[in-house]
Design a protein around this motif. Structure first.
Motif, mmCIF file in Angstrom:
data_model
loop_
_atom_site.group_PDB
_atom_site.id
_atom_site.type_symbol
_atom_site.label_atom_id
_atom_site.label_comp_id
_atom_site.label_asym_id
_atom_site.label_seq_id
_atom_site.Cartn_x
_atom_site.Cartn_y
_atom_site.Cartn_z
ATOM 1 N N PHE A 79 -96.994 -29.006 26.761
ATOM 2 C CA PHE A 79 -95.928 -28.136 27.268
ATOM 3 C C PHE A 79 -96.335 -27.393 28.535
ATOM 4 C CE2 PHE A 79 -94.286 -23.712 27.240
ATOM 5 C CZ PHE A 79 -92.994 -23.995 27.657
ATOM 6 N N THR A 80 -97.576 -26.910 28.590
ATOM 7 C CA THR A 80 -98.021 -26.116 29.729
ATOM 8 C C THR A 80 -98.183 -26.940 31.001
ATOM 9 O OG1 THR A 80 -100.303 -26.414 28.955
ATOM 10 C CG2 THR A 80 -99.176 -24.358 28.343
ATOM 11 N N LEU A 87 -97.219 -33.290 22.551
ATOM 12 C CA LEU A 87 -97.069 -34.040 23.802
ATOM 13 C C LEU A 87 -95.634 -34.473 24.087
ATOM 14 C CD1 LEU A 87 -100.243 -36.317 23.569
ATOM 15 C CD2 LEU A 87 -100.017 -34.100 24.707
ATOM 16 N N GLN A 88 -94.698 -34.122 23.211
ATOM 17 C CA GLN A 88 -93.299 -34.492 23.426
ATOM 18 C C GLN A 88 -92.373 -33.301 23.142
ATOM 19 O OE1 GLN A 88 -91.687 -38.358 22.651
ATOM 20 N NE2 GLN A 88 -93.593 -39.060 21.714
ATOM 21 N N SER A 89 -92.754 -32.116 23.581
ATOM 22 C CA SER A 89 -91.970 -30.923 23.248
ATOM 23 C C SER A 89 -90.557 -30.983 23.812
ATOM 24 C CB SER A 89 -92.681 -29.663 23.737
ATOM 25 O OG SER A 89 -92.820 -29.675 25.154
ATOM 26 N N GLU A 99 -88.458 -27.342 36.055
ATOM 27 C CA GLU A 99 -87.456 -28.298 36.540
ATOM 28 C C GLU A 99 -87.479 -29.577 35.710
ATOM 29 O OE1 GLU A 99 -88.467 -25.356 39.508
ATOM 30 O OE2 GLU A 99 -89.755 -26.784 38.420
ATOM 31 N N GLU A 100 -88.660 -30.037 35.344
ATOM 32 C CA GLU A 100 -88.758 -31.244 34.519
ATOM 33 C C GLU A 100 -88.195 -31.000 33.125
ATOM 34 O OE1 GLU A 100 -92.799 -32.900 36.739
ATOM 35 O OE2 GLU A 100 -92.937 -31.782 34.849
ATOM 36 N N PHE A 107 -81.431 -41.116 27.423
ATOM 37 C CA PHE A 107 -82.403 -40.016 27.357
ATOM 38 C C PHE A 107 -83.465 -40.225 28.416
ATOM 39 C CE2 PHE A 107 -84.701 -43.240 25.077
ATOM 40 C CZ PHE A 107 -86.043 -42.972 25.342
ATOM 41 N N THR A 108 -84.212 -39.186 28.656
ATOM 42 C CA THR A 108 -85.431 -39.274 29.459
ATOM 43 C C THR A 108 -86.427 -38.302 28.864
ATOM 44 O OG1 THR A 108 -86.308 -39.269 31.715
ATOM 45 C CG2 THR A 108 -84.763 -37.512 31.136
ATOM 46 N N SER A 109 -87.678 -38.352 29.322
ATOM 47 C CA SER A 109 -88.681 -37.506 28.683
ATOM 48 C C SER A 109 -89.876 -37.320 29.605
ATOM 49 C CB SER A 109 -89.135 -38.130 27.356
ATOM 50 O OG SER A 109 -89.958 -37.230 26.631
ATOM 51 N N VAL A 110 -90.778 -36.468 29.168
ATOM 52 C CA VAL A 110 -92.072 -36.261 29.824
ATOM 53 C C VAL A 110 -93.132 -36.249 28.734
ATOM 54 C CG1 VAL A 110 -93.508 -34.739 31.226
ATOM 55 C CG2 VAL A 110 -91.040 -34.887 31.676
ATOM 56 N N PHE A 111 -94.157 -37.066 28.888
ATOM 57 C CA PHE A 111 -95.290 -37.051 27.972
ATOM 58 C C PHE A 111 -96.374 -36.167 28.568
ATOM 59 C CE2 PHE A 111 -94.709 -41.466 25.757
ATOM 60 C CZ PHE A 111 -93.510 -41.005 25.217
#
Length: 338
Positions: free
Chosen positions: A97-98, A149-151, A103-104, A90-94
């Motif tokens: 959402f806005t 913060l983890q949508s 692309e991320e 997996f990967t993620s972005v913290f």
């Protein structure tokens, strides 16, 4: 127990995948390691062989179905039939959402959801003709109760749950002996908090209680063993403390809105320019092996009562485990807040 099982593990270079690879190596299994980073894969292969197994490292981006297919072919050519396939990568972005670009968001979905779809497809292609094999999805408590913060990650884990349930019912309809199960994980002390893309002002951290990757690995092996023995299909091992069923959803939403930001950040400022692994691995050929553990060894538990219960209770109780262990991460958040 068959000591010569062939096991394919995605996301095998670090974290839960790395610990699971070593655990299967200790059983003498043939372990095929899939991940993007060559340095991490080579180190994972050494772990497996030092533990007593046989390893084959195959650099693979699980977001690419053709790469996953090629890796599955390599596994079969090297060791014969695939007995267990474990989807972990997996990967993620913290970030709110806005603050996440299209692309991320797409990239997180491709890896953390479609990577599981791709792995499952390749596994079934080789298991169904034999009418034998087990697929284990590494899920998350956040697939049952989302947090701020983890949508992107929460959305992917919810999707994995729905996808897995659909496939499971299709296999049941067909009377297949191929098994698919899911392990719902809690916060785990993995390197993700050091290499995830984050736009938070402070360094990201897991929400307590935190467990070591070896606890998660034991849950994966337990799930695969029980599914293989046809004891039950779903919820084979639940380590997670799942948010939500004892608090009305609206109240929990308000509670998380108040506490969910601070509880996912340490007191230390983060470097907004630090490297991250969304697009490229940080343990590539020129990178560093990050191992199974993250930076929270001093706070991580080495045992999980929920897992011990699921290993020892009768089938009916174990199948109810996913609902029964809703002891609430909210309780952990209250403790953190206090």
């Amino acid at each position: 127990m068959n000591q010569m099982q062939t096991v394919v593990i995605t996301g095998a270079s670090a974290g839960i995948g790395r610990a699971t690879a070593r655990a299967y190596g200790a059983r003498g299994a043939n372990v095929v390691l899939l991940a993007r980073g060559q340095t991490g894969l080579d180190a994972a292969a050494r772990d497996v062989e030092e533990a007593g197994g046989t390893a084959r490292a195959v650099p693979t981006d699980t977001a690419d179905p053709q790469q996953v297919e090629a890796a599955a072919d390599t596994a079969v050519q090297a060791f014969g039939a695939i007995d267990v396939w474990v989807n972990v990568a997996f990967t993620s972005v913290f970030a709110p959402f806005t603050e996440i670009t299209a692309e991320e968001y797409e990239r997180v979905t491709q890896v953390s959801y479609l990577g599981f779809v791709n792995g499952t497809r390749s596994a079934l292609k080789r298991m169904l003709p034999r009418n034998q094999g087990t697929i284990v999805q590494v899920g998350s408590a956040l697939g049952s109760r989302s947090i701020p913060l983890q949508s992107a990650y929460c959305g992917a884990k919810h999707a994995v749950n729905g996808f897995t349930s659909s496939v499971r019912t299709e296999l049941l309809h067909q009377g297949s002996d191929v098994r698919i199960t899911i392990v719902q994980m809690p916060a785990v002390n993995t390197p993700q908090f050091s290499w995830v893309l984050s736009r938070l002002p402070k360094r990201p951290q897991p929400v307590p209680p935190i467990y070591q990757p070896e606890v998660a690995a034991r849950a994966v092996l337990h799930a695969a063993d029980h599914a293989r023995r046809k004891q039950y299909y779903a919820g084979a091992s639940t380590v997670a403390t799942i948010w939500g069923n004892k608090i009305a959803p609206a109240l929990l939403d308000r509670y998380l809105a108040r506490t969910g930001y601070d509880s996912q950040q340490t007191a230390e400022p983060d470097n907004p320019h630090r490297p991250h692994n969304l697009w490229q691995p940080l343990d590539g050929t020129e990178g560093t092996d990050h191992g199974a553990h993250g930076a929270f060894d001093d706070r991580a538990h080495t045992h999980a009562p929920q897992l011990q219960l699921s290993q020892n209770l009768p089938r009916a109780v174990a199948m109810a485990g996913t609902a029964a262990v809703t002891l609430l991460i909210g309780r952990a958040l209250r403790k953190h807040r206090g």
